[in-house]
Design a protein around this motif. Structure first.
Motif, PDB file in Angstrom:
ATOM      1  N   VAL A   1       0.866  -1.184   0.000  1.00  0.00           N
ATOM      2  CA  VAL A   1       0.000   0.000   0.000  1.00  0.00           C
ATOM      3  C   VAL A   1       0.900   1.232   0.000  1.00  0.00           C
ATOM      4  O   VAL A   1       1.740   1.403   0.902  1.00  0.00           O
ATOM      5  CB  VAL A   1      -0.946  -0.001   1.216  1.00  0.00           C
ATOM      6  N   PHE A   2       0.714   2.061  -0.993  1.00  0.00           N
ATOM      7  CA  PHE A   2       1.535   3.262  -1.157  1.00  0.00           C
ATOM      8  C   PHE A   2       0.720   4.499  -0.791  1.00  0.00           C
ATOM      9  O   PHE A   2      -0.486   4.571  -1.039  1.00  0.00           O
ATOM     10  CB  PHE A   2       2.028   3.383  -2.593  1.00  0.00           C
ATOM     11  N   GLU A   3       1.436   5.470  -0.229  1.00  0.00           N
ATOM     12  CA  GLU A   3       0.822   6.760   0.125  1.00  0.00           C
ATOM     13  C   GLU A   3       1.899   7.829   0.042  1.00  0.00           C
ATOM     14  O   GLU A   3       3.046   7.611   0.467  1.00  0.00           O
ATOM     15  CB  GLU A   3       0.233   6.696   1.533  1.00  0.00           C
ATOM     16  N   LEU A   4       1.541   8.950  -0.532  1.00  0.00           N
ATOM     17  CA  LEU A   4       2.491  10.052  -0.645  1.00  0.00           C
ATOM     18  C   LEU A   4       2.800  10.628   0.737  1.00  0.00           C
ATOM     19  O   LEU A   4       1.891  10.846   1.544  1.00  0.00           O
ATOM     20  CB  LEU A   4       1.939  11.138  -1.554  1.00  0.00           C
ATOM     21  N   SER A   5       4.084  10.848   1.002  1.00  0.00           N
ATOM     22  CA  SER A   5       4.452  11.464   2.279  1.00  0.00           C
ATOM     23  C   SER A   5       3.944  12.890   2.367  1.00  0.00           C
ATOM     24  O   SER A   5       3.493  13.347   3.421  1.00  0.00           O
ATOM     25  CB  SER A   5       5.974  11.425   2.454  1.00  0.00           C
ATOM     26  N   ASP A   6       4.021  13.610   1.269  1.00  0.00           N
ATOM     27  CA  ASP A   6       3.503  14.976   1.207  1.00  0.00           C
ATOM     28  C   ASP A   6       2.180  14.953   0.463  1.00  0.00           C
ATOM     29  O   ASP A   6       2.154  14.811  -0.776  1.00  0.00           O
ATOM     30  CB  ASP A   6       4.495  15.895   0.496  1.00  0.00           C
ATOM     31  N   PRO A   7       1.063  15.039   1.168  1.00  0.00           N
ATOM     32  CA  PRO A   7      -0.233  14.951   0.479  1.00  0.00           C
ATOM     33  C   PRO A   7      -0.397  16.103  -0.495  1.00  0.00           C
ATOM     34  O   PRO A   7       0.120  17.210  -0.283  1.00  0.00           O
ATOM     35  CB  PRO A   7      -1.235  15.023   1.632  1.00  0.00           C
ATOM     36  N   PRO A   8      -1.103  15.877  -1.591  1.00  0.00           N
ATOM     37  CA  PRO A   8      -1.301  16.945  -2.582  1.00  0.00           C
ATOM     38  C   PRO A   8      -2.189  18.052  -2.026  1.00  0.00           C
ATOM     39  O   PRO A   8      -2.831  17.913  -0.982  1.00  0.00           O
ATOM     40  CB  PRO A   8      -1.967  16.216  -3.758  1.00  0.00           C
ATOM     41  N   ALA A   9      -2.222  19.130  -2.745  1.00  0.00           N
ATOM     42  CA  ALA A   9      -3.048  20.266  -2.321  1.00  0.00           C
ATOM     43  C   ALA A   9      -4.522  19.893  -2.353  1.00  0.00           C
ATOM     44  O   ALA A   9      -4.942  18.928  -3.008  1.00  0.00           O
ATOM     45  CB  ALA A   9      -2.778  21.473  -3.220  1.00  0.00           C
ATOM     46  N   ALA A  10      -5.297  20.677  -1.630  1.00  0.00           N
ATOM     47  CA  ALA A  10      -6.725  20.359  -1.507  1.00  0.00           C
ATOM     48  C   ALA A  10      -7.435  20.444  -2.842  1.00  0.00           C
ATOM     49  O   ALA A  10      -8.364  19.672  -3.120  1.00  0.00           O
ATOM     50  CB  ALA A  10      -7.373  21.285  -0.488  1.00  0.00           C
ATOM     51  N   ASN A  11      -7.015  21.365  -3.699  1.00  0.00           N
ATOM     52  CA  ASN A  11      -7.687  21.539  -4.993  1.00  0.00           C
ATOM     53  C   ASN A  11      -6.988  20.798  -6.127  1.00  0.00           C
ATOM     54  O   ASN A  11      -7.293  21.010  -7.299  1.00  0.00           O
ATOM     55  CB  ASN A  11      -7.779  23.017  -5.348  1.00  0.00           C
ATOM     56  N   ALA A  12      -6.034  19.927  -5.794  1.00  0.00           N
ATOM     57  CA  ALA A  12      -5.308  19.187  -6.822  1.00  0.00           C
ATOM     58  C   ALA A  12      -6.205  18.121  -7.449  1.00  0.00           C
ATOM     59  O   ALA A  12      -7.072  17.540  -6.792  1.00  0.00           O
ATOM     60  CB  ALA A  12      -4.059  18.546  -6.228  1.00  0.00           C
ATOM     61  N   HIS A  13      -5.982  17.883  -8.716  1.00  0.00           N
ATOM     62  CA  HIS A  13      -6.747  16.875  -9.452  1.00  0.00           C
ATOM     63  C   HIS A  13      -5.767  15.902 -10.102  1.00  0.00           C
ATOM     64  O   HIS A  13      -5.382  16.069 -11.261  1.00  0.00           O
ATOM     65  CB  HIS A  13      -7.623  17.541 -10.512  1.00  0.00           C
ATOM     66  N   PRO A  14      -5.357  14.857  -9.377  1.00  0.00           N
ATOM     67  CA  PRO A  14      -4.389  13.912  -9.954  1.00  0.00           C
ATOM     68  C   PRO A  14      -5.055  12.997 -10.974  1.00  0.00           C
ATOM     69  O   PRO A  14      -6.248  12.705 -10.906  1.00  0.00           O
ATOM     70  CB  PRO A  14      -3.889  13.132  -8.738  1.00  0.00           C
ATOM     71  N   LEU A  15      -4.251  12.539 -11.913  1.00  0.00           N
ATOM     72  CA  LEU A  15      -4.756  11.629 -12.950  1.00  0.00           C
ATOM     73  C   LEU A  15      -4.605  10.166 -12.558  1.00  0.00           C
ATOM     74  O   LEU A  15      -5.283   9.312 -13.123  1.00  0.00           O
ATOM     75  CB  LEU A  15      -3.997  11.872 -14.266  1.00  0.00           C
ATOM     76  N   TYR A  16      -3.738   9.865 -11.624  1.00  0.00           N
ATOM     77  CA  TYR A  16      -3.468   8.486 -11.251  1.00  0.00           C
ATOM     78  C   TYR A  16      -3.515   8.353  -9.729  1.00  0.00           C
ATOM     79  O   TYR A  16      -3.179   9.287  -8.994  1.00  0.00           O
ATOM     80  CB  TYR A  16      -2.089   8.028 -11.748  1.00  0.00           C
ATOM     81  N   GLY A  17      -3.930   7.180  -9.302  1.00  0.00           N
ATOM     82  CA  GLY A  17      -3.901   6.854  -7.894  1.00  0.00           C
ATOM     83  C   GLY A  17      -2.601   6.166  -7.525  1.00  0.00           C
ATOM     84  O   GLY A  17      -1.634   6.148  -8.307  1.00  0.00           O
ATOM     85  N   PRO A  18      -2.532   5.597  -6.324  1.00  0.00           N
ATOM     86  CA  PRO A  18      -1.306   4.904  -5.913  1.00  0.00           C
ATOM     87  C   PRO A  18      -1.065   3.680  -6.783  1.00  0.00           C
ATOM     88  O   PRO A  18      -1.998   3.093  -7.331  1.00  0.00           O
ATOM     89  CB  PRO A  18      -1.584   4.525  -4.448  1.00  0.00           C
ATOM     90  N   PRO A  19       0.167   3.267  -6.915  1.00  0.00           N
ATOM     91  CA  PRO A  19       0.470   2.082  -7.739  1.00  0.00           C
ATOM     92  C   PRO A  19      -0.063   0.807  -7.085  1.00  0.00           C
ATOM     93  O   PRO A  19      -0.215   0.715  -5.869  1.00  0.00           O
ATOM     94  CB  PRO A  19       2.008   2.077  -7.804  1.00  0.00           C
ATOM     95  N   ASP A  20      -0.332  -0.165  -7.928  1.00  0.00           N
ATOM     96  CA  ASP A  20      -0.829  -1.465  -7.487  1.00  0.00           C
ATOM     97  C   ASP A  20       0.327  -2.450  -7.532  1.00  0.00           C
ATOM     98  O   ASP A  20       0.922  -2.678  -8.593  1.00  0.00           O
ATOM     99  CB  ASP A  20      -1.971  -1.930  -8.399  1.00  0.00           C
TER     100      ASP A  20
END
Length: 875
Positions: free
Chosen positions: A359-378
């Motif tokens: 289970v992967f998680e970014l140490s520095d969470p993205p900004a509140a209004n960020a819109h990422p295209l991909y989730g954590p790797p599987d």
């Protein structure tokens, strides 16, 4: 004499009033019922007595206890009695109206028939006077009916049953009715069912427990003869208990009582329903009854089978709870040599885990209004072999293409067993490995790709960055096709509106960066990785032989393409790394044999071993790719040359120690036999033995199966070894100076090796081979320690991030991919060769002396002497 027409009676009743007519009608109705009862009861009573006796006999449960002949005879007797009891009913007749009126008058003691007068009329011709006179007579008679009443029935049964036996039948009936509700009560149908045959053969009871499939435990038969003495059965939690009763009464019940006293009934399975329209089998009427039960065992308790109040069997169970799994890291997550992330971990579960993942998680969470295209790797994790002793496992996956590559992440391992229990490991923080792009332009494209994938709001900024790097293409791009590719990506990005379109742009930017960095080799590498993943999934999912054969064909084609392009790149770049595995030569034939073995193992059913071998193949390819990704250079070539020199020194030192040991044994043999053998001259023919002293087979050779050497020859051989030992010491000193010139610090191992070589040279000059062998062994061991330290220093100087992995595989470095010993041009670390110490040398000398003594016995058979000669032969 009078007649009684109904119309006249109605007129009489009407003249007497409505009240009199009603009382008279009620009296007649009650009297009719009384007469009917007293006439029917004596006639019906015999039939009721017979029926009550039959019911009492059935409810007392006497029919099942009788033989079939007695039961059938009793049924016939009851049937005849019933028929005989029906005969008196033929004398039953319904009372007439006149009989009812006379019974009313008799019951009320009325004179002159006042009831019948109300419905009679005078006989003869009617006249006005006679009718008036008759009405007056009816009126007077009606006045006597003011207190009219009905008569009670009088059956006369006591006249026929003076002893009151009918009461016995009634008492038995009531008692049997109450008894039928008890556990031993019978049923009316028992008289028509043959019970004797069923009682002779007891019902067959089959009970077994089927543990869950993931436990790997065999079913447990509770009713087996070997388990009759078992008091408590230990079964895994979630096991299925099944019980079948064949030939029973069909009323058996099964219940499970836990330790808390809670009793749970287990309902029987519904009998199979025959297809609609199907004719029943001819033997279905005589087939024994089958009753099937099934349930789950989750708590400790006792299973009880009953038929009524009879206990047919009971079994106690101790349920083994399913413990939750555990997972933990073994070492830190690290970057493999090819840039993939490598996880070493341990998974423990009582029956083996079902699945695991990272289970992967970014140490520095993205900004509140960020819109990422991909989730954590599987990243699913490889599981240890179910039922095996080893709980350690390793998973390697290339995540360099993921947009999180290069970011700080939090990594947690999660595992789930077949029972649904889930456990997690501690959380590790690391930088997700990324592709080592060396080209600045490729790094810029990857950075733009990462900004866009993490937040689509950065689209304007990415467009500005693309404009910046394409501002002066003649100065920035060596290949104009790369410029056109970036401009094409910019146009796509500008026109993209949806997330799917933006993801296509992100994938396109990755291909552009790989093309800039690696050229066409990236396509072959990507095809190889995809083929390996397809085969790994096929083996894991239990694919058919045809699917595995298809996946293996694709893997072979991708491997050939990758190795062909790898060889072409090596020809173009002389400093490029060769096909080696930890410094060992790696041939394409070895890879082909390894893939053939993977296919054979997968088809034969040993998929765990096939998956392990595939993982080893992936490691080998990772090392090749890592060597290609890392820049070569002259310094790497010089380091390899120094390692080859050190390996040659260690090999020659080993051979020199073997030669010294052999010559020392020859010298000792001549000393022990000097008084018995004739001395040989330089030509070896100074004396000839006579016929009685002629040596036997093998006595013209020394115990080592070599021609005899004169003392002069031995001295010359020792002198040559002394010179060779001194030359090795000089070459070692030159190697130390060369390492110092490369910025490396020779460790103490090389110093100890040089000192031991000098001592060995001095001992050889003195003719002491025994002491020389000891010094040479210590020199060889010191060289091995020095080689290990030099390898560590080289890895540190090269900044090899995969050094830990390479060092961790040093213990298997003397094996080829199939596990066989293989030759090497590099230094041997000595893990597969044990240097004999003083005790080993003495023990070997004692064994040789014993063999030599046995060989000198003239009475030994020829076959034994030949065997001993082969034992002493050194090649």
């Amino acid at each position: 004499m009078t007649e009684r027409p109904i119309s006249s009676g109605e007129r009489g009743l009407a003249s007497g009033g409505r009240g009199l007519a009603g009382r008279l009608a009620l009296s007649r109705l009650a009297t009719r019922a009384s007469i009917l009862f007293e006439r029917a009861w004596p006639l019906v009573l015999p039939l009721l007595v017979v029926a009550s006796l039959f019911l009492s006999f059935s409810w007392f449960g006497l029919f099942p206890r009788l033989p079939d002949t007695v039961r059938i005879g009793l049924l016939i007797l009851f049937a005849l009695a019933a028929v005989a009891a029906l005969y008196p009913l033929r004398f039953f007749r319904i009372p007439s109206a006149a009989e009812i009126d006379r019974r009313i008058e008799a019951a009320n003691e009325l004179l002159h028939s006042p009831v019948q007068v109300q419905t009679d009329r005078p006989s003869g011709a009617e006249s006005i006077f006679s009718q008036a006179l008759w009405r007056e007579h009816q009126k007077r008679m009606a006045e006597r009916l003011s207190s009219l009443g009905a008569d009670r029935p009088r059956t006369g049964v006591p006249d026929y049953d003076r002893w009151g036996l009918r009461a016995v039948a009634g008492l038995l009936f009531v008692t049997a009715l109450a008894f039928s509700f008890g556990p031993f009560g019978g049923r009316v149908s028992d008289a028509f069912v043959a019970r004797a045959a069923h009682d002779a053969v007891p019902p067959r009871i089959d009970a077994w427990v089927t543990p869950p499939a993931y436990t790997g435990k065999a079913p447990l038969f509770l009713t087996a003869d070997a388990n009759q003495a078992v008091q408590t059965f230990s079964v895994p939690q979630g096991s299925d208990v099944s019980l079948r009763v064949t030939g029973g009464s069909g009323e058996e019940t099964l219940s499970y009582a836990d330790q808390g006293g809670n009793d749970r009934a287990i309902e029987p399975a519904a009998p199979p329903v025959a297809p609609k329209g199907a004719a029943p089998a001819a033997s279905s009427q005589t087939a024994p009854k089958v009753r099937q039960f099934s349930g789950k065992l989750n708590t400790n308790g006792t299973l009880t089978l009953k038929s009524g109040d009879s206990d047919l069997g009971h079994w106690a169970f101790a349920v083994i709870p399913d413990k939750p799994p555990t997972i933990r890291f073994v070492g830190e997550p690290k970057r493999a040599v090819n840039g993939a992330i490598e996880l070493n971990y341990e998974i423990a579960d009582d029956y083996g885990a079902a699945s695991a993942k990272a289970v992967f998680e970014l140490s520095d969470p993205p900004a509140a209004n960020a819109h990422p295209l991909y989730g954590p790797p599987d990243m699913p994790l490889t599981l240890p072999r179910r039922g095996g002793k080893a709980s350690a496992a390793k998973t390697t996956k290339d995540l360099t293409e993921h947009v999180w590559a290069g970011s700080n992440i939090k990594l947690t391992l999660s595992v789930t067993d077949d029972a649904g229990h889930t456990a997690t490991s501690e959380t590790k923080t690391m930088v997700m490995p990324e592709w080592p792009f060396a080209n600045p332009l490729a790094r810029a494209v990857i950075e733009q790709r990462r900004l866009l994938a993490l937040d689509t709001n950065a689209k304007p900024r990415v467009l500005d960055l693309m404009d910046a790097i394409t501002l002066r293409p003649e100065d920035t791009f060596d290949n104009m096709s790369n410029y056109l590719a970036i401009m094409s990506a910019r146009s796509r990005l500008k026109l993209s509106e949806s997330d799917d379109q933006l993801r296509n742009v992100v994938s396109y930017l990755w291909e552009i960066a790989l093309g800039i960095e690696e050229g066409n080799l990236s396509a072959a590498e990507r095809r190889l990785r995809q083929a390996q993943q397809v085969l790994q999934d096929a083996i894991k999912n239990g694919a058919s032989d045809q699917e595995i054969e298809k996946a293996m064909k694709e893997l072979r084609e991708a491997m050939n393409q990758f190795l062909q392009e790898f060889a072409q790149r090596a020809q173009q770049n002389p400093n490029a790394p060769q096909m080696q595995q930890n410094g060992r030569e790696l041939r394409q034939s070895d890879i082909n044999r390894m893939m053939d073995q993977i296919e054979n193992l997968a088809k034969s059913g040993d998929r765990d071993k096939a998956q392990q071998l595939l993982s080893e193949l992936q490691d080998m390819m990772n090392n090749l790719q890592a060597g290609r990704q890392q820049p070569g250079g002259e310094q790497d070539s010089e380091m390899r040359q120094q390692m080859d020199k050190l390996g040659d020194i260690m090999r020659r030192q080993q051979e020199m120690m073997n030669d010294t040991f052999r010559l020392d044994q020859m010298q000792r043999g001549q000393r022990g036999e000097g008084g018995e053998q004739q001395q040989l001259g330089e030509d070896g023919e100074q004396g000839q033995p006579n016929d009685q002293q002629r040596p036997g087979p093998g006595q013209d050779r020394d115990p080592l199966a070599r021609p005899k050497m004169s003392p002069k020859d031995l001295a010359d051989a020792l002198k040559q070894l002394q010179e060779g030992q001194g030359q090795l010491q000089s070459e070692l000193n030159q190697l130390k100076k060369g390492l110092e010139g490369m910025g490396m610090e020779p460790n103490e191992g090389f110093g100890e090796a040089g000192k031991s070589m000098g001592n060995a040279e001095q001992s050889l000059g003195q003719g002491d081979g025994d002491q020389a062998v000891g010094h040479q062994g210590r020199a060889l061991e010191a060289l091995r320690r020095g080689a290990k330290e030099m390898m560590k220093q080289m890895q540190a100087m090269q900044g090899d991030q995969g050094g830990s992995e390479q060092g961790g595989r040093q213990q298997d470095a003397d094996r080829d991919p199939l596990g066989r010993p293989r030759a090497t041009n590099g230094p041997d670390d000595g893990t597969s060769v044990k240097v004999p110490d003083e005790i080993d040398v003495q023990r070997a000398r004692q064994i040789l002396d014993a063999i030599r003594k046995r060989l000198g016995n003239a009475l030994s058979p020829d076959i034994e002497r030949s065997y001993l000669e082969r034992l002493l032969e050194l090649k």
